[in-house]
Design an enzyme around this catalytic site. Structure first.
Site, mmCIF file in Angstrom:
data_model
loop_
_atom_site.group_PDB
_atom_site.id
_atom_site.type_symbol
_atom_site.label_atom_id
_atom_site.label_comp_id
_atom_site.label_asym_id
_atom_site.label_seq_id
_atom_site.Cartn_x
_atom_site.Cartn_y
_atom_site.Cartn_z
ATOM 1 N N LYS A 278 0.822 -1.219 0.000
ATOM 2 C CA LYS A 278 0.000 0.000 0.000
ATOM 3 C C LYS A 278 0.850 1.261 0.000
ATOM 4 O O LYS A 278 2.042 1.242 0.319
ATOM 5 C CB LYS A 278 -0.992 -0.037 1.173
ATOM 6 C CG LYS A 278 -2.130 -1.019 0.855
ATOM 7 C CD LYS A 278 -3.289 -0.972 1.780
ATOM 8 C CE LYS A 278 -4.377 -1.916 1.235
ATOM 9 N NZ LYS A 278 -5.431 -2.222 2.195
ATOM 10 N N ARG A 318 -3.064 -10.281 4.598
ATOM 11 C CA ARG A 318 -3.448 -10.378 3.180
ATOM 12 C C ARG A 318 -2.327 -9.787 2.345
ATOM 13 O O ARG A 318 -2.028 -8.602 2.474
ATOM 14 C CB ARG A 318 -4.758 -9.607 2.988
ATOM 15 C CG ARG A 318 -5.287 -9.543 1.577
ATOM 16 C CD ARG A 318 -6.538 -8.660 1.532
ATOM 17 N NE ARG A 318 -7.083 -8.556 0.191
ATOM 18 C CZ ARG A 318 -6.617 -7.737 -0.737
ATOM 19 N NH1 ARG A 318 -5.620 -6.926 -0.480
ATOM 20 N NH2 ARG A 318 -7.161 -7.713 -1.938
HETATM 21 N N1 PMM Z 1 -7.428 -3.767 0.580
HETATM 22 C C1 PMM Z 1 -7.597 -3.915 -0.741
HETATM 23 C C2 PMM Z 1 -8.485 -4.867 -1.250
HETATM 24 N N2 PMM Z 1 -9.164 -5.691 -0.422
HETATM 25 N N3 PMM Z 1 -9.660 -6.416 1.760
HETATM 26 C C3 PMM Z 1 -9.504 -6.288 3.066
HETATM 27 N N4 PMM Z 1 -10.176 -7.107 3.900
HETATM 28 N N5 PMM Z 1 -8.690 -5.341 3.606
HETATM 29 C C4 PMM Z 1 -8.000 -4.472 2.844
HETATM 30 O O1 PMM Z 1 -7.293 -3.606 3.387
HETATM 31 C C5 PMM Z 1 -8.123 -4.584 1.430
HETATM 32 C C6 PMM Z 1 -8.988 -5.580 0.921
HETATM 33 C C7 PMM Z 1 -6.831 -3.036 -1.681
HETATM 34 O O2 PMM Z 1 -5.626 -3.635 -2.057
HETATM 35 P P1 PMM Z 1 -5.414 -4.404 -3.464
HETATM 36 O O3 PMM Z 1 -6.052 -3.561 -4.539
HETATM 37 O O4 PMM Z 1 -3.997 -4.587 -3.664
HETATM 38 O O5 PMM Z 1 -6.064 -5.735 -3.387
#
Ligand code: PMM
Length: 340
Positions: A278, A318
């Site tokens: 991020k 994650r």
């Molecule tokens: N951040 C993203 C997408 N999905 N889900 C959860 N539970 N928490 C998060 O902080 C989160 C998420 C954005 O990141 P990405 O686009 O790299 O997937």
């Protein structure tokens, strides 16, 4: 809700009244047997100072028990995610990537078809279904434990029918009024992320003014949301909390939330930490001219957060780049094991 003293100085929220009937030691490992700060680590007068406790990551009913912080690998079936820029947009590439992440040590795979980066606008439901379902179907057939990253009830229910096990809704059910009912009816575990509005303008809502700090404010808002989720019929034992790093948060807010993770853990539910690649990591690792480090160069920092979050008692992290985090959570587990 009652507030009790925490030996580390933070107020500890007791569990919501809605699920006060559940025996404490059934609640995600944060009950008396869990070693969670504020629950059993009070220091008696005259005894030696206690070592920092190692709270357990907890268990989510409906998912495997991992026995350590779990690794959630990310498969973004999107053309425009900030983190992996469309590399897995094609179904076959996404499935192959999911299988690769499993081989590398992911415990579960999070499949998403809509980018939520700051400023992103929504994709249509039909397009989201088209992106997500074939990938879920094929990875489920290969035996993967899958979560679906969606704010739409119809996408969630179709993905669950196609073999997904967990609904990861970054809006915590706020974006689609049908979401909580669908999750309650299916009995699927549910990630309740801290969210203040759609990505297109969410950064205008990055205002936290609680004198106790950002983590306390986010924990309060998440606790209220958890109460609403439970009131809608979702089993509290199937919920996961997430601070929503980067969602209506500045870099400073993200660091404060990571520093204050205990506040979220004290809500008594497993916590998911999603810091991977991020922007706040890019900012931290900026070059001499202040240019943020690009997303692809943020994986070592991500793994550092994985180790620290696992040590603090996160249920899962994650991440996009699985191998270093798979190692990091094992290092944390070994240290925690040796500390018992
Ligand atoms: N951040 C993203 C997408 N999905 N889900 C959860 N539970 N928490 C998060 O902080 C989160 C998420 C954005 O990141 P990405 O686009 O790299 O997937």
């Amino acid at each position: 809700m009652t507030v009790t003293a925490d030996p580390h100085g933070a107020p500890v929220q007791a569990r919501p009244a809605a699920w006060a009937g559940v025996p404490a030691d059934n609640q995600a490992g944060h009950g008396p047997a869990s070693g969670h700060p504020g629950v059993e680590h009070g220091q008696a007068a005259g005894t030696a100072p206690e070592a920092r406790p190692h709270p357990r990551p907890g268990h989510v009913v409906g998912l495997p028990e991992y026995g350590r912080c779990a690794v959630m690998g990310v498969v973004n079936v999107t053309p425009d995610s900030f983190s992996d820029g469309g590399r897995w947009f094609d179904t076959d590439a996404a499935v192959a990537h999911g299988l690769e992440l499993l081989e590398q040590g992911a415990d579960l795979i999070d499949v998403g078809g809509e980018s939520t980066r700051p400023g992103a606008s929504r994709v249509s439901e039909a397009e989201e279904l088209r992106r997500v379902l074939p990938v879920v179907r094929e990875l489920a057939a290969a035996g993967a434990v899958l979560s679906v990253d969606t704010m739409r009830a119809r996408v969630a229910s179709a993905a669950l029918e196609s073999g997904a096990r967990l609904v990861n809704d970054v809006s915590g059910g706020l974006a689609d009024p049908a979401m909580l009912r669908v999750v309650a009816e299916t009995g699927a575990p549910f990630v309740v992320m801290h969210w203040r509005g759609q990505s297109v303008d969410m950064q205008s809502r990055a205002v936290y003014d609680d004198p106790r700090g950002t983590a306390a404010q986010v924990a309060d808002e998440l606790r209220r949301r958890l109460d609403e989720v439970v009131a809608a019929g979702i089993d509290p034992e199937r919920t996961v909390l997430d601070p929503g790093l980067g969602f209506a948060k500045t870099a400073e807010h993200n660091w404060q939330l990571l520093a204050g993770l205990d506040r979220l853990l004290a809500l008594g539910r497993p916590v998911l930490v999603a810091a991977s690649r991020k922007g706040f990591l890019g900012k931290l690792l900026a070059d001499g001219e202040g240019n943020p480090r690009p997303a692809a160069g943020r994986d070592a920092a991500t793994a550092a957060i994985s180790a620290l979050a696992a040590d603090r008692g996160a249920w899962a992290v994650r991440v996009h780049d699985v191998p270093p985090t798979a190692d990091a959570v094992r290092v944390a587990a070994a240290i925690r094991g040796a500390a018992r």
